[in-house]
Design a protein around this motif. Structure first.
Motif, short mmCIF file in Angstrom:
data_model
loop_
_atom_site.label_atom_id
_atom_site.label_comp_id
_atom_site.label_asym_id
_atom_site.label_seq_id
_atom_site.Cartn_x
_atom_site.Cartn_y
_atom_site.Cartn_z
N ASN A 1 -44.35 -50.22 5.91
CA ASN A 1 -43.82 -49.41 7.00
C ASN A 1 -43.88 -50.15 8.33
O ASN A 1 -42.94 -50.13 9.11
CB ASN A 1 -44.60 -48.10 7.13
CG ASN A 1 -44.17 -47.07 6.10
OD1 ASN A 1 -43.19 -47.26 5.40
ND2 ASN A 1 -44.93 -46.00 6.01
N LYS B 1 -41.11 -52.58 8.26
CA LYS B 1 -39.80 -51.91 8.20
C LYS B 1 -39.41 -51.27 9.53
O LYS B 1 -38.26 -51.34 9.95
CB LYS B 1 -39.86 -50.78 7.16
CG LYS B 1 -39.06 -51.04 5.91
CD LYS B 1 -39.40 -50.06 4.80
CE LYS B 1 -38.95 -48.66 4.99
NZ LYS B 1 -39.18 -47.84 3.76
N GLY C 1 -43.90 -42.32 0.87
CA GLY C 1 -44.96 -43.32 1.03
C GLY C 1 -46.19 -42.77 1.72
O GLY C 1 -47.32 -42.90 1.22
MG LIG Z 1 -42.61 -46.13 3.52
#
Ligand SMILES: [Mg+2]
Ligand SMILES: Nc1ncnc2c1ncn2[C@@H]1O[C@H](COP(=O)(O)OP(=O)(O)O)[C@@H](O)[C@H]1O
Lengths: 134, 384
Positions: free
Chosen positions: B275, B278, B337
């Protein structure tokens, strides 16, 4: 070629919007899309569509109902076709309370839409509406 | 049932007894308790009254001509099992009173009884009714929530499938021509993206179910989080480089002992790291730091990314929630997630905290109990 009618498609799935847009444009409709209820209501005031295609679960799980409610109490009457993958039948759902009855759409289709049935419904709903002087 | 000023909300109590004197004394006792009391002199009228008045409680004499008390109790129970019935009985019919309780009566009062005896039983019976109605209501609320959740989840899982189906169906109907050829090529790519999304959704959904069932976190072994974290950072460096993000990792040299499942812990930190990459910006940074203090391991993953708006800070830990906007547009994801991370941390006795400034960056902080290996006689002396 002049468009047969202008359709406002409110749906947060870009791909769903892309396929429906192509289908409708091939059928001679003008198409405007919006990715949220808020954007949809803004475009409704801007483009004065002849019909609104409305998803239900967007940012919130009941966003479509809120939008339908806003359209139904709004000044300009425009037919609404609700399109959702939520299973339960609309008859039962919208008869549940007076509030739900208020936001009952003019037609209800389940996703994915059957192309022939979808185009038919669109024609029927558009034919039903009172002719509005442009 | 008793409001603050001691006045009862008017609940209805029905008395069914063929004996006039008994009806009268019951009526007096119950009316004094604040109930609306209705009396009936036989079973048939009593049953009719019960189904009309829907009382909270019924007092029934067992020995009556016509429809007997036992039958009345059974029929009331069938009509509404939440109605409390109390039977009045002479000593001679104690055996029948036991039968009555088997048919659904709440309790019995043997004749003769004092006003207090009746009061106590009535109050107890109504208390029990209240508890049962409460738990029934809670059960119904839970069931409603569960059904909404199932609808929601199936909608989420179905969304990519709907998109793919719609592309294919529309393609079939589009008139042939250069436009259709172009669309076909473009949409085929989209269909692949969406089927991948579907795969990922199902995979993450199963992982979440596994964490919830305890299957992923059941194994509790000593895990050193220090090499685990630096290993993860190494492994993700290519992905970070592609995104133009620099990663740093600072962990205690003498290790960071945790107790848990290595695979689950690895999944937890990997999700946070992915994350952080990203949802970062070009030339952004991700800093991983870990330390042990006061019996607690604190692992921070700090990024210089897009940040999480205030109104999303709790919601991002809920299933399928992705912040709408640039972040979601540029990336693919399931929104599962963080729920997985939260569950894993919870299962291992820890928590995840989140601090974020939109446009500046986000820090996720995982707090887990430090694992102190049992000291053996040989090592105990070396403890500082
Ligand atoms: Mg994620
Ligand atoms: N480090 C981060 N910076 C900014 N936003 C984040 C970060 N981590 C998570 N988010 C937001 O929270 C959402 C949920 O994250 P997650 O549950 O991991 O799902 P996914 O990454 O698959 O979308 C993301 O879609 C994103 O909007």
């Amino acid at each position: 070629m002049a468009v047969a009618a202008t359709v406002l498609l409110i749906d947060d799935d870009e791909d769903f919007c892309a396929s429906i847009r192509s289908l409708l444009e091939a059928e001679g409709y003008g198409v405007v899309t919006a990715a949220s209820g808020k954007e949809g209501l803004r475009k409704l005031a801007e483009v004065h569509p002849d019909v609104v295609l409305l998803d239900v679960m967007m940012e919130s799980t009941t966003e479509g109902y809120a939008v339908s409610g806003a359209i139904k109490v709004g000044a300009v009457p425009v037919p609404v076709i609700m399109i959702s993958s939520v299973e339960y039948g609309p008859a039962e759902l919208f008869a549940r309370s007076e509030e739900m009855e208020m936001i009952r759409p003019d037609a209800y289709l389940t996703k994915p839409v059957d192309v022939a049935k979808f185009l038919d419904t669109l024609k029927v709903v558009l034919a039903r509406r009172a002719p509005v002087p442009k | 049932m008793i409001s603050e000023d001691g006045v009862r909300d008017q609940e209805t109590v029905v008395v069914i007894d063929d004996d006039y004197a008994m009806r009268l004394s019951c009526h007096q006792i119950l009316a004094k308790m604040g109930f609306r009391v209705e009396e009936f002199e036989d079973g048939a009228r009593g049953l009719e009254g019960v189904s009309r008045l829907k009382p909270s409680l019924v007092v029934v004499d067992l020995k009556m001509p016509g429809i007997g008390g036992l039958e009345v109790v059974a029929r009331i129970h069938k009509l509404d099992p939440e109605i409390i019935t109390v039977v009045i009985t002479g000593f001679a019919t104690i055996g029948t009173a036991v039968d009555a309780m088997k048919s659904g009566a709440y309790d019995f009062v043997p004749k003769p009884f004092s006003p207090d005896e009746l009061r106590v039983i009535v109050n107890r019976g109504l208390e029990r009714r209240r508890l049962r109605l409460d738990s029934k209501r809670h059960e119904q609320e839970r069931e409603l929530m569960r059904r909404r959740f199932v609808t929601f989840v199936s909608h989420q899982l179905r969304t990519p499938l709907v998109a793919v189906h719609q592309y294919l169906d529309v393609l079939k109907h589009l008139p042939e021509g250069p436009d259709a050829v172009e669309k076909r090529a473009e949409w085929m790519e989209r269909c692949l993206v969406r089927t991948d999304e579907m795969q990922q959704l199902i995979k993450d959904w199963l992982t979440l179910a596994e964490v919830e069932g305890g299957a992923l976190t059941r194994e509790r072994v000593a895990v050193d989080a220090a090499p685990l974290l630096s290993g993860l950072v190494d492994r993700l460096s290519t992905m970070a480089a592609e995104a133009g993000v620099t990663m740093t990792c600072q962990v205690p040299e003498d290790g960071l002992p945790l107790l848990g499942d290595a695979a689950a812990l690895s999944m937890l930190f990997e999700n946070l790291l992915v994350n952080a990459i990203k949802y970062n910006r070009a030339e952004g940074r991700v800093a991983v730091t870990a330390e042990g203090r006061d019996g607690e391991a604190v692992v921070s993953v700090a990024d210089t990314g897009i940040g999480i708006p205030e109104e999303y800070r709790d919601a991002v830990f809920d299933e399928f929630v992705r912040v709408k906007g640039e972040g979601a547009k540029k990336t693919t994801g399931t929104g599962l997630g963080l729920p997985i991370c939260k569950r894993i941390a919870g299962e291992l006795g820890g928590v995840i905290e989140l601090e974020s400034h939109v446009g500046v960056g986000t820090t996720f902080r995982v707090r887990l109990p430090l694992h102190r290996p049992v000291q053996t006689a040989a090592t105990a002396g070396g403890d500082a």
